[in-house]
Design a protein around this motif. Structure first.
Motif, PDB file in Angstrom:
ATOM      1  N   SER A  86      18.843  48.357   7.744  1.00  0.00           N
ATOM      2  CA  SER A  86      18.147  49.455   8.417  1.00  0.00           C
ATOM      3  C   SER A  86      18.548  49.521   9.885  1.00  0.00           C
ATOM      4  O   SER A  86      18.757  50.613  10.445  1.00  0.00           O
ATOM      5  N   ILE A  87      18.645  48.352  10.511  1.00  0.00           N
ATOM      6  CA  ILE A  87      19.079  48.318  11.913  1.00  0.00           C
ATOM      7  C   ILE A  87      20.514  48.819  12.031  1.00  0.00           C
ATOM      8  O   ILE A  87      20.852  49.616  12.924  1.00  0.00           O
ATOM      9  N   PHE A 102      14.611  51.323  19.484  1.00  0.00           N
ATOM     10  CA  PHE A 102      14.709  50.125  18.648  1.00  0.00           C
ATOM     11  C   PHE A 102      13.325  49.708  18.164  1.00  0.00           C
ATOM     12  O   PHE A 102      13.153  49.313  17.004  1.00  0.00           O
ATOM     13  N   TYR A 103      12.332  49.820  19.028  1.00  0.00           N
ATOM     14  CA  TYR A 103      10.954  49.495  18.640  1.00  0.00           C
ATOM     15  C   TYR A 103      10.506  50.386  17.486  1.00  0.00           C
ATOM     16  O   TYR A 103       9.930  49.911  16.503  1.00  0.00           O
ATOM     17  N   ARG A 104      10.751  51.679  17.608  1.00  0.00           N
ATOM     18  CA  ARG A 104      10.352  52.601  16.535  1.00  0.00           C
ATOM     19  C   ARG A 104      11.135  52.340  15.253  1.00  0.00           C
ATOM     20  O   ARG A 104      10.612  52.532  14.146  1.00  0.00           O
ATOM     21  N   LEU A 105      12.364  51.861  15.390  1.00  0.00           N
ATOM     22  CA  LEU A 105      13.211  51.601  14.230  1.00  0.00           C
ATOM     23  C   LEU A 105      12.702  50.414  13.408  1.00  0.00           C
ATOM     24  O   LEU A 105      12.754  50.431  12.174  1.00  0.00           O
ATOM     25  N   HIS A 111       5.723  44.674  10.668  1.00  0.00           N
ATOM     26  CA  HIS A 111       4.332  44.654  10.208  1.00  0.00           C
ATOM     27  C   HIS A 111       4.231  44.599   8.683  1.00  0.00           C
ATOM     28  O   HIS A 111       3.271  44.047   8.132  1.00  0.00           O
ATOM     29  N   GLN A 112       5.209  45.145   7.996  1.00  0.00           N
ATOM     30  CA  GLN A 112       5.144  45.232   6.537  1.00  0.00           C
ATOM     31  C   GLN A 112       5.509  43.910   5.864  1.00  0.00           C
ATOM     32  O   GLN A 112       4.982  43.591   4.794  1.00  0.00           O
ATOM     33  N   TYR A 113       6.371  43.129   6.493  1.00  0.00           N
ATOM     34  CA  TYR A 113       6.843  41.888   5.883  1.00  0.00           C
ATOM     35  C   TYR A 113       6.430  40.710   6.749  1.00  0.00           C
ATOM     36  O   TYR A 113       7.029  40.470   7.812  1.00  0.00           O
ATOM     37  N   ILE A 171      14.394  42.762  21.062  1.00  0.00           N
ATOM     38  CA  ILE A 171      13.694  41.904  20.106  1.00  0.00           C
ATOM     39  C   ILE A 171      12.287  42.442  19.902  1.00  0.00           C
ATOM     40  O   ILE A 171      11.617  42.855  20.850  1.00  0.00           O
ATOM     41  N   GLU A 172      11.871  42.466  18.647  1.00  0.00           N
ATOM     42  CA  GLU A 172      10.524  42.911  18.283  1.00  0.00           C
ATOM     43  C   GLU A 172       9.959  41.970  17.225  1.00  0.00           C
ATOM     44  O   GLU A 172      10.694  41.529  16.325  1.00  0.00           O
TER      45      GLU A 172
END
Length: 398
Positions: A86-87, A102-105, A111-113, A171-172
């Protein structure tokens, strides 16, 4: 005459009994023994059959649960690896992605995994570009940013001069991983080797186990990297990929949280102790994580006996480029019961019935002997009397 009559009775009785002794011996000794032996054989055979079938049934249930867990895990790790694609897709579709983009990506992915501790953008930066990148990052972060590495004592220092740098630029989640910003993955030989290997294969490459930011001494993480190339560049050969490299999409994944999340989402309670090993690592560094069996609502702590491991199975699976070994052991005596004495009821019942039948046959044979002896005695006595005897009933009828 009386003595002669007794002698004749004895001789006649002996002659009559001589032929029946053999047959009565068979009925009183051999037949009961054969019935008893047959009952014992049937009981033991049934016990062996039931025991084998019981173990086979429980083992098949255990093996099916293990295979289900392995398949579920293989299915569950796919989204974690897809996060890197995805990135890469985001950078393929845009020449430049800033920090907010990048944050929105990746925000939904983090949060999902639950196992994803960090998703990173690691650009390939030349020595001439270093100052530009550091200044731009400092401006957008509103705080000093610099390429960094670890010295021999494990302390963070400014990265030494080299031809190429591979710093963690985005980084997120940011706040939880802000200490990692600027760290040059190219300064660590093992991490740098993993980055280069991903260029060669153009697939996700996983590292050996690490401790990300030293968060928990009892848990391990690993780094997975995927190369990202310049838009419109050739990527058919290794040389093409090396020349067109733009950077790397990198994921820091917590092994324990990832495993627990996958198993809770894709498997049911199965009473298994599962150990995960990285067999591509050196001995002593292969252990990754140990999963303890989950309890259902109706189970109590006493129902889970960790000392029981009657059944055990090993399977291997592929995670990125590494081979993992999964060792599963049974840990629930209700789901995977042992052979108990209750299962002996039918074989014991057969043996008891055969014993009763043998006893009955022996008693019947002995009674037959007694009747034959009495009949022989009476016959001999009648033969020894010279005059006939007439027998009348109570009505004086002959």
């Amino acid at each position: 005459g009386t003595v002669l009559s007794l002698i004749l009775v004895y001789i006649s009785r002996s002659v009559l009994l001589q032929d029946v002794q053999k047959s009565t011996a068979v009925r009183t000794t051999y037949v009961p023994l054969m019935v008893l032996a047959t009952g014992l054989f049937l009981g033991l055979s049934l016990y062996s059959l039931l025991h084998h079938q019981f173990q086979l049934t429980v083992y098949n249930k255990f093996k099916s649960a293990v295979q289900s867990h392995v398949k579920s895990f293989e299915y569950g790790i796919t989204p974690y690896l897809e996060s890197l694609y995805s990135i890469r897709a985001g950078f393929d579709s845009s020449e430049h992605i800033d920090r907010k983009e990048f944050y929105r990506l990746v925000n939904r992915l983090t949060h999902q995994y639950p196992g994803i501790k960090a998703l990173e953008w690691v650009p390939k930066v030349s020595e001439k570009q270093r100052n530009q990148f550091e200044q731009q990052a400092s401006k957008t972060l509103n705080k000093p940013y610099a390429f960094a590495e670890l010295n021999k004592q494990g302390k963070i220092i400014s990265a030494a001069e080299r031809e190429w740098y591979y710093p963690i630029y985005y980084i997120e989640p940011l706040q939880a991983n802000i200490k990692a910003l600027g760290f040059d993955l190219g300064s660590n030989n093992q991490e740098f080797s993993g980055l280069m290997k991903s260029i060669d294969s153009n697939t996700p490459i996983a590292s050996h186990r690490i401790k990300w930011l030293q968060e928990d001494k009892n848990s391990y993480d690993f780094i997975v990297s995927l190369p990202v190339f310049k838009q419109g560049s050739l990527t058919e050969t290794i040389e093409h990929r090396q020349q067109s490299l733009k950077g790397f999409a990198v994921a820091i994944i917590g092994i324990g949280p990832m495993i627990e999340a996958i198993l809770s989402q894709h498997t049911s309670i199965a009473g298994l102790d599962i150990e995960f090993l990285d067999i591509d690592s050196l001995p002593g560094e292969q252990f990754l994580y140990s999963h303890n069996p989950r309890k259902s609502r109706v189970e109590t702590a006493n129902q889970l006996d960790k000392s029981q491991s009657t059944y055990q199975a090993k399977q291997t699976m592929q995670f990125a480029d590494r081979q993992w070994e999964i060792i599963a052991k049974s840990a629930n005596s209700e789901l995977y019961p042992e052979w108990s004495s209750n299962n002996l009821q039918l074989p014991v019942a057969i043996f008891i019935l055969s014993t009763i039948l043998a006893f009955y046959l022996r008693r019947a044979g002995l009674r037959e002997i007694e009747r034959n002896e009495m009949l022989a005695y009476q016959t001999a006595l009648l033969d020894a009397i010279p005059n006939p005897i007439f027998v009348f009933d109570e009505q004086l009828e002959f």
